[in-house]
Design an enzyme around this catalytic site. Structure first.
Site, PDB file in Angstrom:
ATOM      1  N   LYS A  37      -6.733  72.008  25.663  1.00  0.00           N
ATOM      2  CA  LYS A  37      -7.624  71.178  24.843  1.00  0.00           C
ATOM      3  C   LYS A  37      -7.888  69.826  25.469  1.00  0.00           C
ATOM      4  O   LYS A  37      -8.974  69.260  25.302  1.00  0.00           O
ATOM      5  CB  LYS A  37      -7.054  70.998  23.431  1.00  0.00           C
ATOM      6  CG  LYS A  37      -7.109  72.280  22.638  1.00  0.00           C
ATOM      7  CD  LYS A  37      -7.240  72.038  21.160  1.00  0.00           C
ATOM      8  CE  LYS A  37      -7.587  73.339  20.459  1.00  0.00           C
ATOM      9  NZ  LYS A  37      -7.297  73.367  19.073  1.00  0.00           N
ATOM     10  N   LYS A  86      -9.699  83.369  24.875  1.00  0.00           N
ATOM     11  CA  LYS A  86      -9.563  83.803  23.481  1.00  0.00           C
ATOM     12  C   LYS A  86     -10.803  83.385  22.665  1.00  0.00           C
ATOM     13  O   LYS A  86     -11.438  82.382  22.980  1.00  0.00           O
ATOM     14  CB  LYS A  86      -8.261  83.284  22.865  1.00  0.00           C
ATOM     15  CG  LYS A  86      -8.302  81.886  22.416  1.00  0.00           C
ATOM     16  CD  LYS A  86      -7.095  81.499  21.564  1.00  0.00           C
ATOM     17  CE  LYS A  86      -7.332  80.048  21.165  1.00  0.00           C
ATOM     18  NZ  LYS A  86      -6.347  79.369  20.450  1.00  0.00           N
ATOM     19  N   LYS A 118     -13.063  79.021  17.494  1.00  0.00           N
ATOM     20  CA  LYS A 118     -14.126  78.379  16.725  1.00  0.00           C
ATOM     21  C   LYS A 118     -14.621  77.122  17.416  1.00  0.00           C
ATOM     22  O   LYS A 118     -15.656  76.591  17.078  1.00  0.00           O
ATOM     23  CB  LYS A 118     -13.713  78.125  15.273  1.00  0.00           C
ATOM     24  CG  LYS A 118     -12.356  77.480  15.050  1.00  0.00           C
ATOM     25  CD  LYS A 118     -12.092  77.324  13.554  1.00  0.00           C
ATOM     26  CE  LYS A 118     -10.686  77.630  13.096  1.00  0.00           C
ATOM     27  NZ  LYS A 118      -9.647  76.723  13.559  1.00  0.00           N
TER      28      LYS A 118
HETATM   29  P1  TYM Z   1      -5.992  77.672  14.369  1.00  0.00           P
HETATM   30  O1  TYM Z   1      -6.678  76.925  13.286  1.00  0.00           O
HETATM   31  O2  TYM Z   1      -6.476  77.511  15.770  1.00  0.00           O
HETATM   32  O3  TYM Z   1      -5.997  79.209  14.067  1.00  0.00           O
HETATM   33  C1  TYM Z   1      -5.582  79.727  12.819  1.00  0.00           C
HETATM   34  C2  TYM Z   1      -4.906  81.070  12.987  1.00  0.00           C
HETATM   35  O4  TYM Z   1      -5.775  82.001  13.625  1.00  0.00           O
HETATM   36  C3  TYM Z   1      -5.127  82.587  14.769  1.00  0.00           C
HETATM   37  N1  TYM Z   1      -6.141  82.803  15.808  1.00  0.00           N
HETATM   38  C4  TYM Z   1      -6.290  83.963  16.477  1.00  0.00           C
HETATM   39  N2  TYM Z   1      -5.643  85.138  16.396  1.00  0.00           N
HETATM   40  C5  TYM Z   1      -6.069  86.132  17.218  1.00  0.00           C
HETATM   41  N3  TYM Z   1      -7.097  85.986  18.099  1.00  0.00           N
HETATM   42  C6  TYM Z   1      -7.765  84.826  18.207  1.00  0.00           C
HETATM   43  N4  TYM Z   1      -8.775  84.691  19.051  1.00  0.00           N
HETATM   44  C7  TYM Z   1      -7.365  83.737  17.375  1.00  0.00           C
HETATM   45  N5  TYM Z   1      -7.820  82.456  17.220  1.00  0.00           N
HETATM   46  C8  TYM Z   1      -7.048  81.901  16.261  1.00  0.00           C
HETATM   47  C9  TYM Z   1      -4.115  81.551  15.209  1.00  0.00           C
HETATM   48  O5  TYM Z   1      -3.074  82.137  15.956  1.00  0.00           O
HETATM   49  C10 TYM Z   1      -3.637  81.008  13.881  1.00  0.00           C
HETATM   50  O6  TYM Z   1      -2.639  81.829  13.345  1.00  0.00           O
HETATM   51  N6  TYM Z   1      -1.776  75.161  15.209  1.00  0.00           N
HETATM   52  C11 TYM Z   1      -2.426  76.084  14.320  1.00  0.00           C
HETATM   53  C12 TYM Z   1      -2.528  75.573  12.895  1.00  0.00           C
HETATM   54  C13 TYM Z   1      -1.231  75.186  12.273  1.00  0.00           C
HETATM   55  C14 TYM Z   1      -0.209  76.066  11.823  1.00  0.00           C
HETATM   56  C15 TYM Z   1       0.778  75.223  11.228  1.00  0.00           C
HETATM   57  C16 TYM Z   1      -0.046  77.444  11.855  1.00  0.00           C
HETATM   58  C17 TYM Z   1      -0.844  73.908  11.964  1.00  0.00           C
HETATM   59  N7  TYM Z   1       0.358  73.944  11.346  1.00  0.00           N
HETATM   60  C18 TYM Z   1       1.945  75.758  10.656  1.00  0.00           C
HETATM   61  C19 TYM Z   1       1.121  77.979  11.293  1.00  0.00           C
HETATM   62  C20 TYM Z   1       2.086  77.148  10.710  1.00  0.00           C
HETATM   63  C21 TYM Z   1      -3.850  76.293  14.813  1.00  0.00           C
HETATM   64  O7  TYM Z   1      -4.417  75.509  15.512  1.00  0.00           O
HETATM   65  O8  TYM Z   1      -4.419  77.403  14.315  1.00  0.00           O
END
Ligand code: TYM
Length: 341
Positions: free
Chosen positions: A118, A203, A206
């Site tokens: 990032k 991957k 969004k």
């Molecule tokens: P974020 O917002 O990027 O994504 C949310 C969830 O979607 C999953 N994900 C995917 N899974 C499969 N293929 C993909 N291309 C893909 N893109 C996204 C992510 O693995 C995630 O589960 N850091 C986290 C947010 C967060 C969080 C937490 C998660 C903050 N605090 C505490 C769990 C527990 C994030 O950026 O997710």
């Protein structure tokens, strides 16, 4: 013993198919798992504090938080059984983040690949928040003493750091007792890593610049069909087995998405479509994706037409979350030796 499940998403742009297949639909399944006192307790946060670490649109943030909550509900998360809340409305997250930051070594954060991705080449200009992001994530999880965290594969490294922070805390401030349980990553199903439709080595995300790389949960049927039709493939036909799929990430990605959406295995999809032209797989995939996603999309827009109702759900979720978060923060502050009148 019942599991305490916690997971979160950032309200940045619109949710995409990877968020749904890698995380959200598993959240819904976990809500129904277990019986009586063994029933899972599920908490699903919208992590708006995380969403501001890489520049953000001030005007759009509050609504993106609502929209993310609406997507959870539209996909089947039941606010009566699971807590749905915005991270910023539970101030204990930011407070615990600071306390954890006091003993988390920078060297550990420097190893986080998501930061490197990032921040890009110019890490000097990246924000402190982006660098410290995984510490706040550990606070999100540990504040509720969550035992299981359903996420996609890309979050595995962050989860390892959360476990590390929990064990350092337990050692340093809890006299070696397990005050914080070590949270388990819960990486479920066949689509744990959905890839971009234009590059099978990246991957689906969004925040990727081109909208053609992803299927958004808000895309209509025509848009979904257009995106799958234009999805990158190779010169060959659909692989019929693992071996034929080797070194063909775009082909395997479409097969993986089809398998996840149809609740089958990649082997079964390859048996069905192997040897055919990609167009037949793409057409079937569009139809399947529309059938699975359109009820969610229309429910989401229905929910978004009554913002007051979403706000009420988020408020009630925050109250319930705070009732669990406040005692943890109080314990931690006591264990770390703070003054209290
Ligand atoms: P974020 O917002 O990027 O994504 C949310 C969830 O979607 C999953 N994900 C995917 N899974 C499969 N293929 C993909 N291309 C893909 N893109 C996204 C992510 O693995 C995630 O589960 N850091 C986290 C947010 C967060 C969080 C937490 C998660 C903050 N605090 C505490 C769990 C527990 C994030 O950026 O997710």
């Amino acid at each position: 013993m019942s599991k305490r499940i916690l997971s979160c998403m950032q309200p940045t742009n619109r949710l995409q198919l990877g968020n749904y297949l890698g995380a959200l639909r598993n959240w819904v399944k976990l809500q129904d798992e277990g019986q009586g006192t063994d029933k899972n307790q599920c908490m699903y946060g919208v992590v708006d504090l995380h969403a501001i670490t890489n520049g953000h649109d001030v005007e759009a943030l509050a609504n993106a938080t609502r929209e993310t909550a609406a997507a959870y509900i539209a996909a089947g998360v039941d606010p009566k059984r699971s807590y749905i809340f915005a991270q910023s409305s539970v101030p204990e997250h930011a407070q615990l983040n600071w306390l954890f930051g006091s003993f988390t070594q920078m060297g550990k954060l420097e190893r986080m690949t998501q930061f490197k991705d990032k921040a890009g080449k110019n890490t000097e200009r990246a924000s402190l928040g982006l660098f410290a992001y995984p510490v706040l994530m550990a606070a999100d999880i540990l504040l509720y003493k969550a035992t299981h965290v359903p996420v996609g594969e890309d979050q595995k490294q962050h989860l390892e750091l959360s476990r590390d922070i929990a064990s350092v805390f337990n050692e340093k401030y809890a006299g070696g007792k397990e005050y914080f349980p070590l949270p388990e990553p819960y990486i479920m199903g066949t689509a744990t890593r959905v890839m971009s439709l234009r590059d099978g080595t990246q991957k689906m995300s969004k925040s990727a610049e081109s909208d053609m790389t992803r299927i958004n949960l808000t895309d209509d049927a025509d848009m979904i069909a257009k995106k799958f039709k234009k999805a990158k493939t190779d010169q060959g036909n659909v692989p019929a087995n693992e071996k034929e799929g080797e070194g063909r990430p775009e082909a395997m990605n479409l097969i993986g998405i089809y398998a996840a959406l149809s609740d089958t295995t990649t082997e079964q999809v390859m048996t069905e479509f192997g040897g055919q032209q990609f167009l037949s797989l793409k057409t079937a995939l569009s139809d399947l994706a529309v059938a699975k996603l359109s009820p969610i999309t229309s429910r989401m827009s229905e929910l978004m037409s009554d913002k007051a109702e979403i706000d009420n759900i988020l408020k009630a979720g925050a109250d319930k979350a705070r009732s669990l978060a406040a005692p943890t923060l109080e314990d931690v502050m006591k264990m770390m030796g703070f003054w209290k009148a």
